[in-house]
Design an enzyme around this catalytic site. Structure first.
Site, short mmCIF file in Angstrom:
data_model
loop_
_atom_site.label_atom_id
_atom_site.label_comp_id
_atom_site.label_asym_id
_atom_site.label_seq_id
_atom_site.Cartn_x
_atom_site.Cartn_y
_atom_site.Cartn_z
N ASP A 124 0.95 -1.10 0.10
CA ASP A 124 -0.06 0.05 -0.06
C ASP A 124 0.94 1.16 -0.04
O ASP A 124 1.83 1.54 0.79
CB ASP A 124 -0.94 -0.05 1.10
CG ASP A 124 -1.85 1.08 1.38
OD1 ASP A 124 -2.59 1.52 0.63
OD2 ASP A 124 -1.37 2.05 2.23
N GLU A 134 1.39 -0.13 -4.84
CA GLU A 134 0.73 1.15 -5.27
C GLU A 134 1.62 2.16 -4.98
O GLU A 134 2.32 2.48 -4.03
CB GLU A 134 -0.52 1.36 -4.27
CG GLU A 134 -1.42 2.64 -4.32
CD GLU A 134 -2.31 2.98 -3.32
OE1 GLU A 134 -3.23 3.56 -3.59
OE2 GLU A 134 -1.83 2.41 -2.22
#
Length: 605
Positions: free
Chosen positions: A263, A298
């Site tokens: 993330d 990401e």
């Protein structure tokens, strides 16, 4: 049967001599082990470590650490927290679980069709066991990988997962660690890969006790949206880096996951020569050479540097990055919205979509209006399409809307049909968000459970309201209904999928279309993208009429679409049309495209 355990230098490790307990507490004056309520001092060792071994401490017993004689905290490397983040940890013997997937080595990346999901809302049960009962349905659609939103233990009974504070403990709201292993074991039996989303840029707002005894775990030199940064590059950084390296290896080895999604790595602040995300990838590649391990980023910074390929086209570090640029192009074209970061895609959106499809990133060092003219990104056209995970919906882009609407609530079916084909037949790796395969009616809302902290719950509610006050698309509807309260259970339950919809129109027809497109992908696209990439290009043939080419050693794929308001006719020079919109027509080598229709063409050899 196969047994698996990842050995770590911290936490509770079951050994032949008993259970060894280890805690890194460099700023504590003393540490004691609390085992089933009985307290035993732990020996202080070099480097801020405290260790002890208890001969009769077996699996299932509860333990904690008492800091400086007063504060009792759970193990930051706990494998299980049945009573949530503030209570005792439980000793787990990972080698007691018997796996049946000993021959599983994973699947090649080009075969990946990812299904992102939230365990708590993907089924009525909201558990690993409930999800396990749906795996055959997902396989029948053409899904080849499920991506679980973060599992690390969070405060309360419901959360998206990005507020995790105990990174090694799968949250008890979904079941036990063995339940998660059964889910993964069953997925592998069906030929499905399992990816786990991990959050290494911050800890959640409650339940993190590291500040009390390991202040050097964090650093004021780096500030993040969540406060002081994690100390990846300062004094005492080595134990911190090892914590996260072992966490990644733990999911890959002990839980036999096929990959990880990292993330917001742009928020992992590390000035060292060997960035932590590179070190994690290097460890995974070195320690698991015989498995297909896929590491997904990401990264809002659009840094192509993390995605290099070797001479055989295999990733040296990370496998792929979520292609937010592509999503934003599709969303702007489909909805006409230009709030927030969508402003960067509102000018020449068709041209930008073409660049995102052909080259990966739209922003490759270009100035961003949303960022006040700041440049963003690195050149990416040299990377193969498989270096990018493509999507038109995900948890963020649905759940970070005020009302959690899906695209099927915002655009016409005709427009969504074109985007679905553009997603599933593109050579980038496609990802669907749970329920997208049938245009589920349930929203995906933002929800948390901070019931034991009313001040924090109030701050979340007020922050949510402020966040959307600046968005035109919300303010125009603000008088219609209030933003759903993220702290109440009804917001969570409203986000659960209704699988009975599959049997009803229009959901039944959307599901059939998804299955058909994924069957075409297996037949025509997967064999192509398994060959060497020779480059991509794009052009607007006419205003708002796009043509994208991807060249591989095994052939060429072309996507053409009419985003204008008038019909157009295009020539198909030599290829085979593998898909065409229902309202378009092909006559010989000519294709007539009505507005918002398109086709895919393949040239072999």
């Amino acid at each position: 049967m196969t047994r698996r355990a990842h050995q770590m230098p911290f936490g509770a490790e079951v050994t032949e001599a008993g259970t060894r307990f280890a805690l890194w507490a460099p700023t504590a004056r003393s540490v004691a082990l609390v085992l089933d309520g009985a307290e035993t001092p732990m020996e202080a060792q070099d480097g801020g470590w405290y260790r002890t071994t208890v001969a009769n401490a077996g699996a299932g017993r509860r333990y904690a650490f008492r800091i400086d004689g007063s504060l009792t905290v759970p193990d930051p490397a706990s494998r299980f927290q049945p009573d949530d983040v503030h209570k005792e940890s439980v000793i787990v013997d990972p080698a007691s679980f018997e796996w049946t997937d000993g021959d599983w080595r994973g699947r090649p990346w080009e075969e990946a069709v990812i299904y992102e999901l939230h365990v708590g809302t993907v089924t009525p049960e909201g558990t690993y066991a409930g999800l396990m009962n749906r795996l055959e349905d997902l396989k029948a659609v053409g899904i080849t990988a499920i991506e679980l939103m973060p599992l690390a233990d969070f405060a309360g009974s419901r959360n998206w997962g990005y507020d995790g504070v105990l990174h090694f403990a799968p949250d008890a709201a979904y079941g036990t660690p063995d339940d998660l292993k059964r889910l993964i074991d069953r997925a592998h039996a069906l030929g499905l890969m399992v990816f786990i989303d991990v959050v290494y840029n911050h800890f959640g707002p409650t339940g993190n006790y590291l500040h009390a005894y390991a202040k050097s775990f964090f650093t004021e030199r780096h500030q993040t949206p969540w406060g002081a940064g994690i100390n990846f590059d300062g004094k005492d950084a080595r134990p911190v880096r090892d914590f996260f390296i072992h966490n990644a290896l733990y999911w890959l080895k002990e839980f036999h996951a096929d990959g990880l999604r990292f993330d917001a790595v742009h928020a992992i602040l590390d000035d060292s020569e060997n960035n932590i995300i590179a070190e994690i990838a290097a460890h995974a590649r070195r320690m698991l050479p015989d498995r297909e391990v896929h590491l997904i980023l990401e990264n809002d910074a659009n840094q192509a540097r993390w995605l290099p390929r070797d001479d055989d086209g295999r990733p040296g570090l990370h496998t792929a990055q979520w292609n937010d640029d592509l999503h934003h192009c599709w969303h702007t074209l489909l909805t006409g919205e230009a709030d927030g970061y969508y402003v960067d895609y509102a000018v020449k959106p068709v041209e930008k979509l073409g660049r995102a499809l052909a080259e990966g990133f739209v922003y490759q060092g270009d100035p961003s209006e949303h960022r006040g003219g700041e440049t963003r990104g690195e050149p990416s056209g040299h990377l193969p399409p498989t270096a990018f995970v493509a999507f038109v919906q995900n948890h963020d882009q649905i759940g970070n809307r005020a009302f959690g609407e899906r695209l099927s609530d915002l655009v016409t079916p005709e427009r969504l049909d074109l985007a679905r084909a553009g997603l599933l037949l593109s050579p980038q790796i496609p990802m669907l968000y749970m329920g997208e395969e049938w245009s589920a009616s349930a929203p995906f809302l933002y929800f948390v459970d901070f019931a034991d902290d009313e001040a924090l719950s109030k701050a979340v509610r007020e922050g949510r309201a402020r966040e959307f006050g600046q968005f035109k698309s919300f303010s125009e509807r603000a008088d219609e209904r209030p933003i759903p309260d993220p702290t109440v259970e009804d917001t969570f339950t409203a986000s659960r999928l209704d699988w009975d919809e599959i049997a009803r129109s229009p959901h039944r027809e959307v599901l059939a279309d998804t299955k058909r497109l994924l069957a075409l992908r297996r037949t025509h696209v997967v064999p192509l993208i398994g060959t060497a990439f020779r480059g991509g290009s794009h052009a607007e043939i006419e205003r708002d009429v796009l043509s994208v080419l991807w060249k591989f050693s095994g052939g060429t794929l072309r996507f053409a679409a009419n985003f204008s308001d008038v019909p157009v006719s295009l020539e198909v020079p030599e290829g085979e049309i593998i898909w065409i919109s229902r309202t378009a027509a092909a006559d010989g080598r000519t294709v007539d495209l009505a507005p918002w229709t398109g086709f895919f063409e393949k040239v072999t050899g």
